[in-house]
Design a protein around this motif. Structure first.
Motif, PDB file in Angstrom:
ATOM      1  N   PRO A 972      46.458  -7.455 -28.418  1.00 16.09           N
ATOM      2  CA  PRO A 972      47.691  -7.928 -27.749  1.00 16.09           C
ATOM      3  C   PRO A 972      47.433  -9.085 -26.780  1.00 16.09           C
ATOM      4  CG  PRO A 972      47.554  -5.534 -27.692  1.00 16.09           C
ATOM      5  CD  PRO A 972      46.217  -6.012 -28.161  1.00 16.09           C
ATOM      6  N   ARG A 973      46.210  -9.189 -26.320  1.00 14.84           N
ATOM      7  CA  ARG A 973      45.914 -10.263 -25.366  1.00 14.84           C
ATOM      8  C   ARG A 973      45.879 -11.636 -26.051  1.00 14.84           C
ATOM      9  NH1 ARG A 973      46.673  -7.020 -21.600  1.00 14.84           N
ATOM     10  NH2 ARG A 973      47.811  -8.816 -20.864  1.00 14.84           N
ATOM     11  N   CYS A 974      46.037 -11.646 -27.389  1.00 14.29           N
ATOM     12  CA  CYS A 974      46.121 -12.928 -28.103  1.00 14.29           C
ATOM     13  C   CYS A 974      47.392 -13.684 -27.738  1.00 14.29           C
ATOM     14  CB  CYS A 974      46.082 -12.707 -29.614  1.00 14.29           C
ATOM     15  SG  CYS A 974      44.514 -12.030 -30.192  1.00 14.29           S
ATOM     16  N   ALA A 975      48.336 -13.018 -27.046  1.00 15.42           N
ATOM     17  CA  ALA A 975      49.560 -13.695 -26.606  1.00 15.42           C
ATOM     18  C   ALA A 975      49.637 -13.742 -25.086  1.00 15.42           C
ATOM     19  CB  ALA A 975      50.781 -12.991 -27.180  1.00 15.42           C
ATOM     20  N   ASP A 976      48.521 -13.558 -24.400  1.00 16.29           N
ATOM     21  CA  ASP A 976      48.473 -13.575 -22.941  1.00 16.29           C
ATOM     22  C   ASP A 976      49.071 -14.878 -22.394  1.00 16.29           C
ATOM     23  OD1 ASP A 976      46.771 -11.908 -20.689  1.00 16.29           O
ATOM     24  OD2 ASP A 976      47.001 -14.024 -20.162  1.00 16.29           O
ATOM     25  N   LEU A 977      49.570 -14.799 -21.160  1.00 20.61           N
ATOM     26  CA  LEU A 977      50.154 -15.998 -20.542  1.00 20.61           C
ATOM     27  C   LEU A 977      49.121 -17.104 -20.344  1.00 20.61           C
ATOM     28  CD1 LEU A 977      52.488 -14.386 -17.860  1.00 20.61           C
ATOM     29  CD2 LEU A 977      53.191 -15.698 -19.849  1.00 20.61           C
ATOM     30  N   ASP A1064      52.598  -7.830 -18.726  1.00 22.92           N
ATOM     31  CA  ASP A1064      52.713  -9.168 -19.307  1.00 22.92           C
ATOM     32  C   ASP A1064      53.604  -9.062 -20.545  1.00 22.92           C
ATOM     33  OD1 ASP A1064      52.447 -11.572 -20.644  1.00 22.92           O
ATOM     34  OD2 ASP A1064      50.315 -11.793 -20.193  1.00 22.92           O
ATOM     35  N   LYS A1065      54.847  -9.564 -20.424  1.00 27.28           N
ATOM     36  CA  LYS A1065      55.811  -9.389 -21.519  1.00 27.28           C
ATOM     37  C   LYS A1065      55.337 -10.053 -22.806  1.00 27.28           C
ATOM     38  CE  LYS A1065      59.927  -8.773 -18.709  1.00 27.28           C
ATOM     39  NZ  LYS A1065      61.298  -9.259 -18.382  1.00 27.28           N
ATOM     40  N   ASN A1066      54.579 -11.111 -22.670  1.00 30.36           N
ATOM     41  CA  ASN A1066      54.050 -11.759 -23.872  1.00 30.36           C
ATOM     42  C   ASN A1066      53.175 -10.791 -24.653  1.00 30.36           C
ATOM     43  OD1 ASN A1066      55.292 -14.197 -23.541  1.00 30.36           O
ATOM     44  ND2 ASN A1066      53.428 -15.396 -23.715  1.00 30.36           N
ATOM     45  N   CYS A1067      52.277 -10.094 -23.924  1.00 28.66           N
ATOM     46  CA  CYS A1067      51.380  -9.139 -24.593  1.00 28.66           C
ATOM     47  C   CYS A1067      52.173  -7.959 -25.158  1.00 28.66           C
ATOM     48  CB  CYS A1067      50.322  -8.639 -23.615  1.00 28.66           C
ATOM     49  SG  CYS A1067      49.190  -9.942 -23.092  1.00 28.66           S
ATOM     50  N   SER A1068      53.196  -7.553 -24.404  1.00 26.57           N
ATOM     51  CA  SER A1068      54.050  -6.463 -24.895  1.00 26.57           C
ATOM     52  C   SER A1068      54.721  -6.861 -26.206  1.00 26.57           C
ATOM     53  CB  SER A1068      55.091  -6.148 -23.822  1.00 26.57           C
ATOM     54  OG  SER A1068      56.023  -5.215 -24.312  1.00 26.57           O
ATOM     55  N   ARG A1069      55.268  -8.088 -26.246  1.00 24.37           N
ATOM     56  CA  ARG A1069      55.911  -8.565 -27.478  1.00 24.37           C
ATOM     57  C   ARG A1069      54.894  -8.702 -28.615  1.00 24.37           C
ATOM     58  NH1 ARG A1069      59.200 -11.668 -23.712  1.00 24.37           N
ATOM     59  NH2 ARG A1069      61.395 -11.158 -24.044  1.00 24.37           N
ATOM     60  N   ALA A1070      53.690  -9.180 -28.243  1.00 24.37           N
ATOM     61  CA  ALA A1070      52.661  -9.306 -29.273  1.00 24.37           C
ATOM     62  C   ALA A1070      52.329  -7.953 -29.872  1.00 24.37           C
ATOM     63  CB  ALA A1070      51.405  -9.945 -28.668  1.00 24.37           C
ATOM     64  N   ALA A1071      52.298  -6.916 -29.022  1.00 24.15           N
ATOM     65  CA  ALA A1071      52.027  -5.568 -29.525  1.00 24.15           C
ATOM     66  C   ALA A1071      53.106  -5.138 -30.512  1.00 24.15           C
ATOM     67  CB  ALA A1071      51.939  -4.586 -28.353  1.00 24.15           C
ATOM     68  N   HIS A1108      63.462  -6.175 -25.925  1.00 25.96           N
ATOM     69  CA  HIS A1108      62.579  -6.457 -27.057  1.00 25.96           C
ATOM     70  C   HIS A1108      61.789  -5.216 -27.467  1.00 25.96           C
ATOM     71  CE1 HIS A1108      59.707  -6.948 -23.702  1.00 25.96           C
ATOM     72  NE2 HIS A1108      58.771  -6.681 -24.580  1.00 25.96           N
ATOM     73  N   VAL A1109      61.469  -4.338 -26.490  1.00 27.72           N
ATOM     74  CA  VAL A1109      60.754  -3.092 -26.826  1.00 27.72           C
ATOM     75  C   VAL A1109      61.676  -2.154 -27.594  1.00 27.72           C
ATOM     76  CG1 VAL A1109      59.549  -1.091 -25.876  1.00 27.72           C
ATOM     77  CG2 VAL A1109      59.239  -3.347 -24.831  1.00 27.72           C
ATOM     78  N   LEU A1110      62.935  -2.069 -27.125  1.00 29.78           N
ATOM     79  CA  LEU A1110      63.899  -1.211 -27.814  1.00 29.78           C
ATOM     80  C   LEU A1110      64.087  -1.662 -29.264  1.00 29.78           C
ATOM     81  CD1 LEU A1110      66.614  -0.906 -25.007  1.00 29.78           C
ATOM     82  CD2 LEU A1110      65.076   0.904 -25.784  1.00 29.78           C
ATOM     83  N   GLN A1111      64.307  -2.970 -29.434  1.00 25.23           N
ATOM     84  CA  GLN A1111      64.519  -3.487 -30.792  1.00 25.23           C
ATOM     85  C   GLN A1111      63.289  -3.273 -31.667  1.00 25.23           C
ATOM     86  OE1 GLN A1111      65.681  -7.551 -30.341  1.00 25.23           O
ATOM     87  NE2 GLN A1111      67.704  -7.065 -29.517  1.00 25.23           N
ATOM     88  N   SER A1112      62.125  -3.495 -31.072  1.00 21.94           N
ATOM     89  CA  SER A1112      60.903  -3.331 -31.855  1.00 21.94           C
ATOM     90  C   SER A1112      60.694  -1.881 -32.267  1.00 21.94           C
ATOM     91  CB  SER A1112      59.709  -3.831 -31.043  1.00 21.94           C
ATOM     92  OG  SER A1112      58.514  -3.495 -31.698  1.00 21.94           O
ATOM     93  N   ALA A1113      60.957  -0.966 -31.325  1.00 25.39           N
ATOM     94  CA  ALA A1113      60.771   0.448 -31.644  1.00 25.39           C
ATOM     95  C   ALA A1113      61.719   0.874 -32.760  1.00 25.39           C
ATOM     96  CB  ALA A1113      60.993   1.291 -30.390  1.00 25.39           C
ATOM     97  N   GLN A1114      62.957   0.388 -32.637  1.00 27.40           N
ATOM     98  CA  GLN A1114      63.914   0.706 -33.706  1.00 27.40           C
ATOM     99  C   GLN A1114      63.436   0.150 -35.046  1.00 27.40           C
ATOM    100  OE1 GLN A1114      67.620  -0.900 -32.329  1.00 27.40           O
ATOM    101  NE2 GLN A1114      67.633   0.376 -30.465  1.00 27.40           N
ATOM    102  N   HIS A1115      62.933  -1.090 -34.998  1.00 31.37           N
ATOM    103  CA  HIS A1115      62.471  -1.699 -36.247  1.00 31.37           C
ATOM    104  C   HIS A1115      61.246  -0.955 -36.802  1.00 31.37           C
ATOM    105  CE1 HIS A1115      62.213  -4.783 -39.245  1.00 31.37           C
ATOM    106  NE2 HIS A1115      60.934  -5.061 -38.920  1.00 31.37           N
ATOM    107  N   SER A1116      60.401  -0.479 -35.915  1.00 33.25           N
ATOM    108  CA  SER A1116      59.237   0.301 -36.366  1.00 33.25           C
ATOM    109  C   SER A1116      59.683   1.566 -37.077  1.00 33.25           C
ATOM    110  CB  SER A1116      58.350   0.662 -35.167  1.00 33.25           C
ATOM    111  OG  SER A1116      57.875  -0.505 -34.537  1.00 33.25           O
ATOM    112  N   VAL A1117      60.700   2.215 -36.497  1.00 38.74           N
ATOM    113  CA  VAL A1117      61.239   3.420 -37.137  1.00 38.74           C
ATOM    114  C   VAL A1117      61.780   3.066 -38.519  1.00 38.74           C
ATOM    115  CG1 VAL A1117      63.049   5.190 -37.013  1.00 38.74           C
ATOM    116  CG2 VAL A1117      61.733   4.565 -34.957  1.00 38.74           C
ATOM    117  N   TYR A1118      62.489   1.922 -38.604  1.00 41.15           N
ATOM    118  CA  TYR A1118      63.056   1.519 -39.889  1.00 41.15           C
ATOM    119  C   TYR A1118      61.949   1.263 -40.918  1.00 41.15           C
ATOM    120  CZ  TYR A1118      65.001  -1.494 -43.468  1.00 41.15           C
ATOM    121  OH  TYR A1118      65.338  -2.051 -44.683  1.00 41.15           O
ATOM    122  N   VAL A1119      60.912   0.543 -40.517  1.00 43.48           N
ATOM    123  CA  VAL A1119      59.809   0.243 -41.447  1.00 43.48           C
ATOM    124  C   VAL A1119      59.150   1.544 -41.904  1.00 43.48           C
ATOM    125  CG1 VAL A1119      57.564  -0.861 -41.690  1.00 43.48           C
ATOM    126  CG2 VAL A1119      59.400  -2.034 -40.460  1.00 43.48           C
TER     127      VAL A1119
END
Length: 1593
Positions: A972-977, A1064-1071, A1108-1119
């Motif tokens: 996840p640190r590949c998207a660090d600030l 770090d929201k960037n790292c969170s989004r990268a995750a 973005h976490v909510l949307q991602s979690a939902q999308h993870s459930v869908y996948v």
């Protein structure tokens, strides 16, 4: 026709002489002079007539005409006829005397004309002047001035008239009542006297050799009486100066007896003027002439006046000289000339006056006296020969003067003395020493200004001294025996250190000179020269100062060169070896500068040189003597730490070569007893000395150290009371620290096989004994940081020595744990928020070496060590930006030490568990909220992983069980600030994947294509664009998914789920990106883990409110559900997902929003794919119809309210909504690359704006062609229907899209080319100009998309473009502009036959655009003209050549176009025209001057071009000139100025017989009109060209 035409040109120019602009006036005069160069008489006649006919012309303009006449007369006096000369004389005489009042410029110009004519027609001029110079009538002042100037410019012609002139003038002197008239008479008498003296000096060339000095004596005598006895007493300063200037040359013409009689009055009278005038150079010059006259007649009166003369002249020479005042400098030169005269006639009296003045302390007096002394030493050498001893003795006090100005003057005197043999006299040695002292001045001392007075320029005294010493040494042969060997005694005294470079260079020259004379003889003869330094002293001194080789202007090279020259005197055996080794040292210095030279490397080279020299000598007595001399010189360098440190190393090296142990022990003891322990450099130097000595004498060195610790010298200062002394008094700690350092250096330098046995028993025991003190039986450790640093440094050196020993593996270090604990205490004691000392760095280095020794550290001790070191280094805040300096370097070194320590610990446990342990320690820092801590932690992690990978040895196939955890931590640190953190994170993942491959059995040099893709992604992570970052993270996740073992997937996912809460929201989004990618690619194997994953996801949804976490979690459930539906549904029962929606009011907007909502759902994917062409085309056209459309006002208000709430996720702007829907179609339809490319190019924003819509559509089409080629046939089919739409906007958008497709070869690959061309061609008659324009753009795009197809469609394409040229929208038709741009692309690709058919029409059609008011039209049309020429290279038909010739003038003139793009187009077009003109020289001129990006000197270029044009194409003159006449009325003044300039250069270079081609009347009238142009630059060029038309006269 010649005469009348020249007159006409002259008249036109003369009428323009009244121009208000000075530059135009100047050019008019230049043009008149140009006419005069060709036709002098006619031009002069016109000028004369003009002045006669225009009596009321103001005098400034009359002055300009007269100056032009003077120039013409001066240059063509030999061609002037008598009649014209007479007319000019009468005119000039009239102009000069027309008004009685003084109008200086006008009357001076007329007088200058008379003087110019008088150079040849002196009789006629004199006749006119004498007519206005009548007895009894006071003449016009400029009549007298003209006579005076004429006597100077025509000496032989004028002097015979002087007797009559003087006889007429003398009675007038009494009539002159005004001072101005008297000044003129004085100037005339001065000039008459000077010309007479010149005549008499050149009688052999004179027309009348019978003329004698006596001829003028009576008249000059009478004039003298008036000037001296009457006019000199005037209150008018100007008159007094004029009188004294005249008296100088007049004195040479006075009768001898009269001069002798007048001297007692004359000299005081002249001297008195010094007090009345500030500017006295004229007085001094006249005085010098009078003195020369007096000496020439052998005057005895001069002796009586000598004292007053000397006093007055000395006062003048003592006036301070200002560099900006040439008058003062000139006066001093004249005064020195007077002193020369007096020195030659009365040397004794002069010296008796001067030398006592040197004893005064007044700066100006002393400097002035020294200047005079230097001057007479040079100018009166014969008279001063017998006075040398007196002059030398008088220099005693000036040598002591500290004033810089005096010093400079003294050096200049000594330089003169050297050239005239003074320094060979007794007392000359003091002069030499003085020069060397000044060479030794430090440059910075020159900036000080004692007593507040202005000093000479910085380092001027030193500079002049250095140059003087070298010049005297190399150019004055008689000085060789004086300087050698005397200069050698200045080598060793420290006060002359600054002079070493010039001193060594002079000595080298002198020595080489002596070697040439006597090759085998010793250079230094010590018999009787007790002051000369010994060979040991010379060698020590030169070697020591060479350690700082660039100081003092390069003293290192100079010292080594002198050492090389003196090799025989240093030791007879050294010559051959030094010839090689010193040359290598000098070469090394030449290759470097003070900035690039490594001081450590250089010192090591010098020590190797010394060691080698000692081995060659191999004489113990000589070596011991050298070591004694080195020790003796150590105190000399107390203020030079660098040199002293190096000398200590030299001492150690020399003692190491000595075989006498007693001498070694004795000198080591002396060094310990006499060292200045307060100086850090000296402590370090002493320690280095002991270390180097220990290489050969370990036992003696250790014994001497131990003896010193036990000695009274050491013991007497460390009693119990020392513990309670003031903390500032730390002398004892300094001594202890030095001894500890000595032990460290001994261990580091001594032979390894001997160190192991002594390390614990002697070296470490004594070090700790010095570090701690027992008080009443209790061990007390010091808190002094300096002493601590010495201990840490020495421990480090001891440990390093042990580790580098061959027996280190079997060595059992009993004090290891104790030393590690001590080092940890030091590290913990350092402040965590700053880094000011290298203690922690050195301590970590010591621990690095200790870790590798046996026995192994306990696990807890090792853990504490890692924790302490990380906490001590990682948390230190970075220095502020731009303030790094030494602290930044110290931190980098400390970080390297920490890396080495961690690697050393890891080396002891090279297993996944050992690696995990390291990462666990680093993990808090990897997740730190402070960016700099994360960067450091990731950097360390990457370093350790790389080390682990490089040293990986897998003996059996074992699992890398913690791979998932580690990858989950780093990825996840590949998207660090912080960009640096991102790149280090990729490096970590890269190393981990290769570690896994290593554990799977792959060899170390194996390269995996999948893993290697990480390196290409790494560089892109520097980009701050989030879209790029997350796309890269997605790619990284895909790579991980391909190489991660199945058993590690769940660990990786669970670790990534933890990263969803990263601050770090960037790292969170990268995750989130990585989780969804992994689930999509590898989720099929996670059936058993679904409950665990769902549990984690539910907890994340409950814990976070981040959208973005909510949307991602939902999308993870869908996948996950798409792969394991039953398992997911089972987990979700009773837990509904959050849901939100939007409602819209307007149907089209609602439909667009609805489409967007539908396509946002992943389930819509198949439907979107099926309807992709229709959706794409429909939404693109929807965008085109909504560009610029606004919501109704009521909905705008709702939109604003919604935008301020958290419910709105996007705007309801119609166009933006359509663009968003179009983007959703592309994403859901699998065209992510298209979306990314369009995003990168900013095209989504362009699509929504009126100004950028076409460009946005083109960029979208380009991206579709590149990344979605297979979709294009159906998309194109859907868009072709819009070609006939009733809505203009839709036709424009569809045409723009289709036109851009032709820039790509994909339409050819998909067999769409023909239909696309046909459809575009069908729209050529569209009523919308934008559509017609875009059609042409699309057809021209074929040149870049499918160039190989252009030739087949050439006629069709060219016809379309030609039709576009004739588009009827007006003179500024954008369709025509597009047609010209398109033609420029196509010309090089069509068939020559097809091109030839339209070539002429095209050239004719675009010609009017060359002068268009619109910059774009000028630029494009001219560039197209260049392309037409380029296409015709080698096959230009005559009919087209006519167009090339017709275009030359506009192209040349538009090089001065105010728009840079037009000028650049002209450059290109002219370069392309060159070959077609079939004139190689002209083509070369175009190529040379008109290269893009180079500056253009327009006048120089135009001159060269016109020269070749008229040389090879003289028949074109009329055509070129008539074309340029059109531009005389251009609206751009630069072009308007260039047009007559072009005409002028054409005329300049054409032969006169071509005149018939030009309508001179028309051209002259046009130029005459330009002389009234409002722009001065135009008028200047018009005048210049008129001057050149004389060629056709």
């Amino acid at each position: 026709m010649s005469e009348p035409y020249v007159k006409k040109l002259s008249t036109i120019l003369l009428d323009s002489v009244t121009d208000k602009d000075p530059l135009v006036q100047e050019q008019v005069c230049s043009a008149l002079c140009a006419l005069g160069e060709s036709q002098p008489e006619e031009t002069l006649s016109a000028c004369e007539e003009h002045l006669r006919q225009h009596e009321k012309l103001a005098h400034p303009y009359r002055t300009m005409v007269l100056r032009a006449m003077e120039t013409i007369v001066s240059n063509h006096i030999s061609e002037l006829g008598k009649d014209m000369a007479r007319a000019i004389i009468l005119l000039a005489s009239s102009e000069m005397t027309k008004v009685k009042d003084l109008v200086s410029d006008w009357q001076q110009a007329a007088s200058s004309v008379l003087v110019a004519v008088g150079k040849r027609f002196v009789g006629m001029v004199m006749e006119e002047m004498l007519g206005k110079f009548q007895p009894g009538v006071l003449p016009h002042c400029f009549v007298v001035q003209t006579l005076a100037n004429l006597s100077v410019f025509n000496v032989f012609g004028m002097v015979p008239f002087l007797t009559s002139v003087l006889s007429t003038m003398l009675p007038m002197l009494g009539m002159a009542k005004h001072d101005s008239m008297r000044v003129v008479f004085c100037c005339a008498l001065q000039r008459f006297s000077e010309s007479t003296l010149e005549y008499l000096a050149n009688l052999d060339q004179a027309p009348d050799p019978t003329v004698r000095k006596d001829t003028f004596a009576s008249d000059i005598s009478s004039a003298y009486d008036t000037l001296f006895h009457h006019w000199l007493q005037s209150r008018e300063a100007k008159l007094r100066l004029a009188v004294v200037e005249a008296l100088g040359p007049m004195s040479h013409l006075l009768p001898s007896e009269k001069l002798e009689e007048q001297l007692p009055k004359l000299l005081p009278g002249v001297l008195a003027l010094y007090k009345k005038h500030a500017e006295t150079s004229h007085v001094s010059k006249s005085l010098g002439q009078i003195l020369e006259a007096a000496v020439s007649v052998g005057s005895r009166t001069l002796e009586v006046q000598l004292d007053s003369l000397l006093a007055a002249l000395h006062a003048q020479i003592c006036v301070p000289v200002e560099t900006s005042s040439p008058l003062v400098t000139s006066n001093q030169k004249e005064v020195l000339r007077c002193f020369t005269v007096l020195a030659c006639c009365s040397p004794e009296r002069l010296l008796a006056f001067l030398l006592p003045k040197l004893d005064t302390s007044n700066e100006r007096t002393r400097v002035g006296t020294l200047q005079v002394l230097r001057h007479i030493i040079n100018s009166a050498a014969a008279q001063m020969e017998v006075k040398k001893p007196f002059i030398l003795s008088s220099m005693r006090l000036p040598l002591l003067d500290p004033n810089s100005k005096v010093k400079r003057a003294v050096v200049q005197v000594i330089s003169a003395m050297a050239h005239h043999g003074y320094l060979e006299q007794p007392g000359g040695e003091a002069m030499l020493e003085y020069i060397v002292q000044q060479c030794a001045l430090p440059p910075e001392a020159q900036h000080q200004k004692p007593s507040g007075e202005e000093e000479p320029q910085a380092d001027s005294v030193r500079d002049i001294s250095v140059s003087t010493l070298y010049l005297v040494s190399t150019t004055v042969d008689r000085m060789s025996d004086v300087l050698w060997p005397h200069l050698l005694q200045f080598l060793t005294p420290v006060r002359f250190t600054g002079a070493l470079t010039p001193l060594c260079r002079s000595l080298v020259h002198l020595a080489q000179k002596r070697q040439e004379a006597a090759a085998e003889a010793p250079l230094i003869q010590y018999e009787g020269n007790v002051t000369l330094p010994s060979p040991y002293a010379i060698a020590t001194r030169l070697l020591t100062v060479s350690s700082s080789p660039y100081l003092g202007g390069g003293r290192g090279a100079a010292s080594l060169c002198l050492l090389n020259v003196l090799h025989r005197d240093i030791h007879p055996s050294l010559g051959q070896r030094w010839a090689t080794t010193i040359a290598l040292l000098l070469e090394h210095l030449d290759e470097h500068t003070a900035k690039t030279l490594s001081q450590k490397e250089w010192e090591e080279k010098l020590l190797v040189f010394l060691r080698d020299s000692l081995a060659v000598v191999s004489d113990n007595t000589w070596i011991c003597q050298l070591s004694l001399e080195m020790c003796k010189q150590l105190p000399c360098y107390n203020g030079m730490p660098q040199e002293k440190n190096f000398l200590y190393k030299c001492v150690g090296t020399t003692l190491g070569a000595a075989s006498s142990k007693d001498v070694v022990r004795k000198l080591l003891q002396e060094l310990l007893e006499t060292a200045r322990y307060q100086e850090e450099a000296e402590r370090e130097g002493l320690a280095c000395c002991f270390g180097i000595c220990a290489i050969s004498h370990l036992d003696d060195t250790l014994a001497q150290l131990e003896d010193f610790v036990r000695s009274d010298v050491f013991r007497k200062s460390i009693g119990i009371f020392n513990i309670f002394k003031d903390r500032s008094d730390n002398d004892v700690d300094k001594v202890k620290g030095t001894l500890i350092l000595c032990y460290g250096h001994v261990a580091a330098q001594a032979p390894r096989e001997l160190v192991l046995a002594r390390a614990e028993s002697d070296i470490l025991r004594n070090m700790f004994q010095c570090f701690s003190t027992k008080v009443l039986g209790i061990k007390v450790e010091t808190k002094d940081p300096g002493l601590q640093l010495c201990l840490v440094q020495s421990v480090c050196m001891v440990c390093q020595a042990i580790c580098s020993s061959a027996q280190a593996g079997s060595f059992h270090f009993t004090r290891k744990a104790e030393l590690v604990a001590q080092m940890m205490d030091f590290i913990k004691a350092e402040p965590p928020d700053s880094l000011r000392t290298p203690i922690r760095k050195k301590a970590m280095l010591a621990c690095t070496h200790l870790v590798s020794l046996e026995p192994e550290l306990e696990e807890q001790v090792q853990s504490d060590l890692i924790h302490s070191c990380l906490h001590s280094v990682m948390a230190v805040p970075p220095e502020p930006e731009g303030e790094g300096g030494p602290q930044e370097f110290l931190y980098l070194d400390t970080m390297h030490a920490l890396e080495d320590l961690l690697r050393s610990i890891l080396r002891r446990n090279m297993t996944p568990q050992g690696l995990q342990l390291m990462v666990e320690h680093l993990s808090p820092w990897i997740k730190s909220p402070r960016g700099y801590e994360r960067v450091r932690a990731l950097g360390l992690s990457a370093c350790l992983l790389q080390f682990f990978l490089e040293h990986l040895h897998v003996s059996a196939l074992v699992p890398f069980h913690n791979l998932g955890l580690l990858v989950g931590l780093f990825s996840p640190r590949c998207a660090d600030l912080w960009p640096a953190t991102r790149q280090e994170a990729v490096s970590c993942v890269y190393s981990l994947l290769y570690l896994q491959l290593g554990y799977e059995g792959f060899s170390r040099d194996y390269r995996d294509d999948v893993a290697e893709r990480l390196l290409t992604l790494k560089d892109g992570l520097v980009h701050p664009d989030p879209a790029i970052l997350f796309h890269a993270c997605h790619s990284i996740a895909q790579i991980i998914a391909k190489r991660l073992p199945p058993d590690q997937l769940i660990n990786l996912l669970l670790t990534l789920f933890e990263s969803l809460g990263d601050p770090d929201k960037n790292c969170s989004r990268a995750a989130t990106v990585m989780i969804n990618c992994l689930l999509k690619d590898r989720g099929g194997m996670l059936l058993e883990k679904v409950p665990e994953i769902m549990s984690v996801l539910r907890s994340r949804l409950q814990e976070t409110r981040e959208e973005h976490v909510l949307q991602s979690a939902q999308h993870s459930v869908y996948v996950l559900a798409s792969q394991h539906c039953v398992a997911v549904v089972t987990s979700l029962l009773g837990s509904p997902l959050p849901f939100d929606s939007h409602t819209c009011s307007l149907w089209p907007l609602a439909a667009t929003c609805a489409l967007h909502e539908v396509m946002s759902a992943p389930a819509s994917g198949p439907a979107v794919t099926e309807l992709y062409p229709q959706l794409f085309a429909g939404l693109l056209l929807r965008v085109s119809c909504t560009v610029g459309v606004q919501l109704p006002r009521n909905l705008q208000a709702k939109e604003r309210r919604a935008s301020s709430s958290a419910l709105a996720s996007r705007t309801l702007d119609p166009c933006s909504t359509a663009v968003d829907a179009l983007r959703a179609v592309l994403l859901r339809g699998g065209s992510e690359d298209v979306v990314q490319r369009v995003e990168l190019e900013g095209a989504w924003e362009l699509l929504s704006t009126s100004a950028g819509h076409e460009d946005g559509v083109a960029r979208l089409a380009s991206a579709m062609a590149k990344f979605a080629g297979p979709r294009l046939p159906l998309v194109m089919k859907a868009l072709l229907g819009a070609q006939s739409s009733v809505y203009e906007a839709q036709r424009v958008t569809s045409t723009a899209f289709l036109a851009e497709l032709l820039t790509s070869n994909v339409v050819n690959d998909l067999m769409l080319l023909e239909s696309l061309l046909d459809n575009l061609a069908a729209r050529q008659k569209d009523p919308c100009a934008s559509v017609r324009r875009l059609v042409l753009r699309g057809l021209a795009n074929l040149a870049s998309g499918s160039p190989d197809k252009v030739r087949a469609h050439g006629p069709q394409l060219l016809t379309a473009m030609i039709s576009g040229l004739d588009d009827g929208d007006g003179p500024h038709s954008l369709v025509a502009l597009e047609a010209m741009a398109g033609l420029a692309k196509l010309l090089g690709l069509v068939e020559p036959e097809d091109l030839r058919a339209v070539l002429l029409h095209t050239a004719i059609r675009i010609r009017p655009f060359f002068d268009s008011e619109k910059m774009e039209f000028r630029s494009v049309s001219i560039r197209l003209f260049g392309h037409l020429n380029k296409a015709c290279h080698g096959s230009c038909e005559d009919v087209f050549l006519e167009q090339v010739v017709g275009g030359l003038v506009p192209l040349l003139l538009h090089l001065r176009d105010p728009q840079a793009s037009v000028a650049a187009a002209c450059r290109f077009a002219l370069r392309m025209c060159g070959p077609n003109l079939e004139c190689e020289e002209l083509a070369d001129v175009f190529q040379k001057h008109l290269q893009d990006g180079h500056g253009l000197h327009f006048g120089e270029f135009l001159n060269a071009a016109c020269k070749h044009l008229m040389c090879y194409f003289p028949d074109l003159l009329g055509r070129l000139v008539s074309t340029s006449l059109f531009y005389f009325k251009s609206s751009w003044e630069d072009v308007r100025a260039a047009a007559p300039m072009l005409t002028g250069f054409l005329v300049l270079h054409v032969e006169p017989q071509q005149q018939s081609q030009v309508d001179l009347e028309q051209l002259t009238a046009a130029l005459q009109l330009l002389l009234k142009d409002p722009a001065p630059k135009v008028r200047v060029k018009a005048a210049e060209t008129l001057g050149r038309l004389v060629k056709f006269a």
